[in-house]
Design an enzyme around this catalytic site. Structure first.
Site, short mmCIF file in Angstrom:
data_model
loop_
_atom_site.label_atom_id
_atom_site.label_comp_id
_atom_site.label_asym_id
_atom_site.label_seq_id
_atom_site.Cartn_x
_atom_site.Cartn_y
_atom_site.Cartn_z
N LYS A 160 1.03 -1.76 -0.21
CA LYS A 160 -0.16 0.07 0.02
C LYS A 160 0.91 1.18 -0.04
O LYS A 160 1.16 1.44 1.22
CB LYS A 160 -0.58 -0.05 1.85
CG LYS A 160 -2.33 1.61 0.46
CD LYS A 160 -2.23 1.48 2.54
CE LYS A 160 -1.59 3.33 2.53
NZ LYS A 160 -1.63 3.98 1.77
N SER A 214 5.38 7.33 10.88
CA SER A 214 4.59 8.07 11.91
C SER A 214 4.98 7.23 12.94
O SER A 214 4.33 6.54 12.97
CB SER A 214 4.12 9.45 12.11
OG SER A 214 2.41 8.41 12.46
N THR A 215 5.53 7.74 13.94
CA THR A 215 5.26 6.80 15.67
C THR A 215 3.76 6.80 15.82
O THR A 215 3.53 6.15 16.34
CB THR A 215 6.40 7.77 16.37
OG1 THR A 215 7.13 7.60 16.42
CG2 THR A 215 5.64 7.26 18.14
N GLU A 235 8.77 1.28 10.65
CA GLU A 235 10.16 2.03 10.80
C GLU A 235 9.50 3.30 11.73
O GLU A 235 9.02 4.02 10.10
CB GLU A 235 10.91 1.69 9.64
CG GLU A 235 12.30 2.94 9.67
CD GLU A 235 12.77 4.17 8.88
OE1 GLU A 235 12.45 4.81 10.20
OE2 GLU A 235 12.27 4.39 7.89
N CYS A 269 13.47 10.44 7.83
CA CYS A 269 13.52 9.96 9.21
C CYS A 269 15.00 10.13 9.55
O CYS A 269 15.51 10.47 11.01
CB CYS A 269 12.96 8.88 9.75
SG CYS A 269 13.21 7.31 8.60
N GLU A 361 10.42 16.24 16.08
CA GLU A 361 10.54 15.86 14.59
C GLU A 361 10.13 16.67 13.54
O GLU A 361 8.17 16.51 13.46
CB GLU A 361 10.28 14.39 14.33
CG GLU A 361 10.80 14.02 13.12
CD GLU A 361 10.71 12.49 12.08
OE1 GLU A 361 11.25 11.55 11.84
OE2 GLU A 361 9.42 12.34 13.05
#
Length: 461
Positions: A160, A214-215, A235, A269, A361
């Protein structure tokens, strides 16, 4: 269509011109069900092939990608706004990773473990159907990071892509068929994360999810996978340090710094967006950094001289801008083109260690510079973050390089360099930067189950 209904298609917009370059149908949940069923059938046939035949087909896939590197690169320029030089590297990275993964197919060895009364063997067996959810910042390489080793280990892959960057993924699926990979083995399912992505994560027929993003979203995916006891590789974010000691080659460190946080317009990142400089050389470093930042040319992604393109979208530009108010204490500001496009200038800020810009970030072309006193202070500042993905250490002292590299809580460090990601070495983060490792010689292992078989050699009565 009801207000809550998901969109049936997504427009792909060129970030440099704001022109619509394509309209792509979105994958509905019932389409995911059908895709998983087709993938499961294809995976059984793929796993039954001789390893040499699977390896040969993956090498052929790499060869077909190689023949289309230029086409893929220009597609990336249009959908992601990447400078064409970067985009060519990204397409080449897909080729190289497929070739590298193919080499592991026939080396996916089990073990013979000494035991009493017989022989004990282990086998590395494929998981089945793997979902790879790729980001928009590096659409081609990161998609291949999960896809190539998963296929090499005998799995089927449902990829995806991000809503904004589906075009290269769709083309790679066509090239896979052209190379002779079985139909339905590698499918691309464009669509929104909360719709298509969620359907893949929740599907009982998906054995593993590989997610880059994203986290916050990574946490949600991990929780969903936990409910189904489903494997996951994550990741996620980063806020990586670039540590410059007084004994370093300061001129070289300053010249290399812009590329460490401006490459891909900071949408990386691994970006070294926290520059930590020993106080003795702080002023010297900044004086050398300013011209280096200004020479990092922002402009038309189609121009080979361009080093920095636009941000991915207007919404993301506003997010980045939210970190840098007009009265922010900017030490350096670069230039960007006027007119259409989601441009944002290279920006270097002075900051205190606890400032939002120093710990969160930003995911744009923004870095902060902080002074440090000594080695212990440098390590303390480097680890003053919830992330732990990457980082750099600049010093002429080999002992210090090793001490600091071991002390910094991050998964990928480089010394006197900003190059810490290679397809042949492990990649992944500490803390909230993720879970698991991708790339490197062990990548195939994370897409297998270990089966243990004991054969008794006792004499039968």
């Amino acid at each position: 269509m009801h207000a809550q209904d998901p969109p049936r298609e997504h427009q792909v917009v060129n970030p440099a011109t704001e022109e619509v370059v394509a309209t792509v149908p979105a994958t509905a949940p019932h389409d995911v069900d059908a895709a998983v069923a087709r993938a499961a059938a294809a995976q059984s046939r793929w796993a039954a092939l001789a390893p040499a035949d699977r390896a040969r087909l993956l090498r052929r896939f790499a060869s077909v990608v190689d023949a289309h590197v230029e086409e893929l690169a220009w597609t990336e320029v249009r959908e992601a706004g990447h400078p064409v030089g970067n985009a060519r590297w990204e397409a080449g990275n897909v080729r190289d990773l497929l070739d590298y993964a193919a080499g592991g197919v026939e080396r996916l060895n089990g073990r013979q473990i000494p035991v009493a009364g017989g022989v004990n063997l282990t086998f590395a067996e494929p998981l089945g159907v793997v979902a790879v959810i790729a980001p928009w910042n590096f659409p081609m390489p990161v998609a291949a990071w999960g896809t190539a080793p998963a296929l090499a280990a005998g799995n089927a892959v449902l990829l995806k892509p991000a809503e904004t960057t589906p075009l290269t993924a769709l083309r790679l699926a066509e090239l896979a068929l052209e190379a002779g990979l079985p139909e339905d083995l590698f499918q691309v399912l464009p669509g929104a994360g909360p719709v298509t992505g969620s359907a893949l994560v929740d599907h009982p027929g998906v054995a593993k999810v590989v997610f880059t993003g994203s986290t916050a979203v990574g946490r949600e995916i991990m929780a969903k996978c936990a409910a189904g006891v489903k494997r996951v590789t994550l990741e996620l974010g980063g806020k990586s340090p670039n540590i410059v000691f007084a004994d370093a080659d300061v001129a070289r460190a300053a010249a290399a710094a812009p590329g460490s946080f401006l490459d891909n317009t900071g949408q990386d990142c691994c970006a070294r967006s926290r520059i930590l400089v020993q106080r003795e050389v702080y002023d010297d470093f900044l004086a050398r950094l300013e011209p280096a930042v200004r020479e990092f040319t922002a402009g038309d992604p189609a121009d080979p001289a361009t080093l920095m393109g636009p941000l991915i979208s207007a919404a993301h530009r506003e997010r980045v801008r939210g970190y840098v108010p007009e009265d922010a204490p900017a030490l350096i500001r670069g230039q960007v083109p006027e007119g259409p496009g989601h441009w944002y200038p290279a920006t270097v800020l002075a900051a205190d260690p606890g400032d939002r810009t120093a710990v969160e970030e930003i995911f744009g072309p923004v870095a902060v510079v902080l002074p440090f006193e000594d080695e212990a202070d440098a390590v303390r500042l480097a680890n003053a973050t919830e992330y732990g993905l990457s980082g750099s250490v600049w010093t002429r002292d080999v002992g210090r390089a090793l001490r600091v590299s071991r002390a910094v809580a991050a998964g990928n460090l480089s010394v006197n360099s900003h190059s810490s990601v290679r397809y042949s070495t492990p990649f992944g983060g500490y803390g909230r930067s993720g879970l698991g490792r991708e790339l490197g010689p062990d990548a195939l292992d994370s897409f297998t189950e270990t089966k243990n078989v004991f054969l008794s050699t006792e004499e039968q009565q």
